[in-house]
Design an enzyme around this catalytic site. Structure first.
Site, PDB file in Angstrom:
ATOM      1  NE  ARG A 178      -0.496   1.769   3.814  1.00 21.61           N
ATOM      2  CZ  ARG A 178       0.761   2.209   3.828  1.00 21.61           C
ATOM      3  NH1 ARG A 178       1.810   1.590   4.186  1.00 21.61           N
ATOM      4  NH2 ARG A 178       0.823   3.663   3.780  1.00 21.61           N
ATOM      5  N   GLY A 179       0.265   2.361  -0.071  1.00 20.28           N
ATOM      6  CA  GLY A 179       1.003   3.558  -0.278  1.00 20.28           C
ATOM      7  C   GLY A 179       1.209   4.006  -1.746  1.00 20.28           C
ATOM      8  CB  ALA A 180       0.591   7.243  -3.337  1.00 18.82           C
ATOM      9  NE  ARG A 194      -6.876   0.446  -2.171  1.00 20.09           N
ATOM     10  CZ  ARG A 194      -6.440   0.789  -1.241  1.00 20.09           C
ATOM     11  NH1 ARG A 194      -5.192   0.397  -0.936  1.00 20.09           N
ATOM     12  NH2 ARG A 194      -6.639   1.812  -0.336  1.00 20.09           N
ATOM     13  CD  GLN A 207      -3.993   1.835   7.434  1.00 18.30           C
ATOM     14  OE1 GLN A 207      -4.441   2.214   8.397  1.00 18.30           O
ATOM     15  NE2 GLN A 207      -4.453   1.547   6.267  1.00 18.30           N
ATOM     16  CG  ASP A 248      -3.578   7.271  -1.253  1.00 15.68           C
ATOM     17  OD1 ASP A 248      -3.310   6.342  -1.646  1.00 15.68           O
ATOM     18  OD2 ASP A 248      -3.550   7.891  -0.320  1.00 15.68           O
ATOM     19  CG  ASN A 283      -3.329  11.104   2.997  1.00 18.68           C
ATOM     20  OD1 ASN A 283      -2.706  10.207   2.287  1.00 18.68           O
ATOM     21  ND2 ASN A 283      -3.113  11.296   4.189  1.00 18.68           N
ATOM     22  CE  LYS A 284      -5.699   4.937   4.908  1.00 19.87           C
ATOM     23  NZ  LYS A 284      -6.663   3.922   4.158  1.00 19.87           N
TER      24      LYS A 284
END
Length: 341
Positions: free
Chosen positions: A50-52, A86, A193, A234, A244-245
């Protein structure tokens, strides 16, 4: 260990993608051998990777894996499914699309481009760390030498990239230069996270840190204990609105109230100039189970369902600066990501 990498095998053994399974951290460091696109899609869907930035590399390497394992026709079908794994994170599709420009030249050309994506990600993290540190020094010239207390949400370090990371990469640079007093890491519900991954990375580097429940972040900020907030992204729209999250929008409002910098750190590949503003960004809802279940135990009645948006959108008006590997964008000064480099 890199969060994601390509492992080249000698013929006739097929090569594969190596992932550090982030769902098992911080308790177990498990390496996944990804040998099929279906395995990669599963790893992406359950957030093992995960993570852009890491998703951009995963998209590029996944396309190479598809072509290695099949014909051009079967690879095209698999790559199309990978691209949509995603919907909010633009980097995944960006990584796929970039290497697909070499598709007609065959596997070697696609793999060469995928490796270039990986190597550029490492260099990009270094550039973002330097640019982010310099921005903090510009915005907080009197405080930085005394030591900064910084807040972040989710995980934006080396686990979210190949090496280095985005927002946490900047924080690591502040620590390396001796200018960090403390990091406040929001736990980041529902999958923790921040409490699991960011705390793990900070502990590994020996940086001072504390975790905080998400709902306490704005109160702590309002009390004057935070010098700046750094987050990842993201997807960044052409006007600077940033996805973002979930929870990021809330702490951006807290930063505005407290009068402290709110900084977004993300590679240029996260900027989507085809999306004019944040209200056009598709927000992924990950369903009920992640919210009502913690460590295998259901916390709510069986009849209870949940809204579970994985991301929110912070308006550009709340963002002090957007730091990329190529530039610093200042929305408050009328600058936009869509402006020419």
């Amino acid at each position: 260990m890199r969060a994601i990498d390509w492992v080249s095998e000698s013929a006739p053994n097929p090569s594969w993608i190596r992932l550090l399974d982030q769902t098992r951290l911080p308790n177990d460091e498990i390496v996944l051998e990804i040998r099929t696109v279906d395995q990669l899609i599963d790893a992406i869907s359950r957030l093992a990777v995960r993570g852009a930035p890491a998703l951009g590399v995963a998209g590029a390497m996944g396309a190479a894996l598809a072509l290695q394992n099949g014909s051009a026709e079967t690879a095209t079908e698999e790559i199309a499914r990978l691209r949509e794994a995603r919907p909010t994170a633009v980097n995944l599709a960006w990584g796929v699309d970039r290497v697909m420009r070499s598709f007609d030249q065959g596997f070697d050309a696609v793999l060469t481009e995928a490796i270039a994506v990986r190597d550029e990600d490492i260099l990009g993290s270094q550039r973002m760390a330097e640019k982010g540190y310099n921005l903090l020094a510009e915005l907080l010239p009197e405080k930085i030498n005394e030591g900064l207390t910084l807040m972040t949400i989710c995980n934006t370090g080396s686990l979210a990239a190949v090496e280095g990371g985005t927002a946490l990469g900047v924080i690591a640079e502040v620590f390396r230069r001796g200018d960090l007093t403390n990091v406040i890491a929001c736990e980041t519900r529902p999958l923790f996270q921040g409490a699991r991954l960011t705390a793990w990375e900070l502990a590994k580097m020996g940086a001072p840190h504390q975790t905080v429940v998400d709902s306490a972040a704005n109160f702590i900020t309002s009390q004057g204990g935070i010098d700046a907030i750094l987050v990842g992204a993201d997807r960044i729209a052409a006007n600077g609105d940033s996805a973002n999250k979930i929870g990021t929008f809330s702490i951006a409002l807290g930063a505005q109230y407290a009068g402290i910098p709110f900084i977004v750190v993300a590679p240029e590949s996260t900027i989507d100039v085809e999306t004019a503003s944040g209200d056009l960004i598709t927000i992924e809802d990950r369903g009920t189970d992640e919210v009502v279940t913690i460590n295998g135990k259901r916390m709510s009645p069986a009849e209870t369902t949940s809204l579970n948006p994985a991301f929110d959108v912070t308006p550009a008006a709340l963002i002090t600066g957007i730091v990329t590997d190529a530039r610093v964008i200042r929305p408050a000064l009328g600058q936009q990501p869509a402006d020419a480099l």
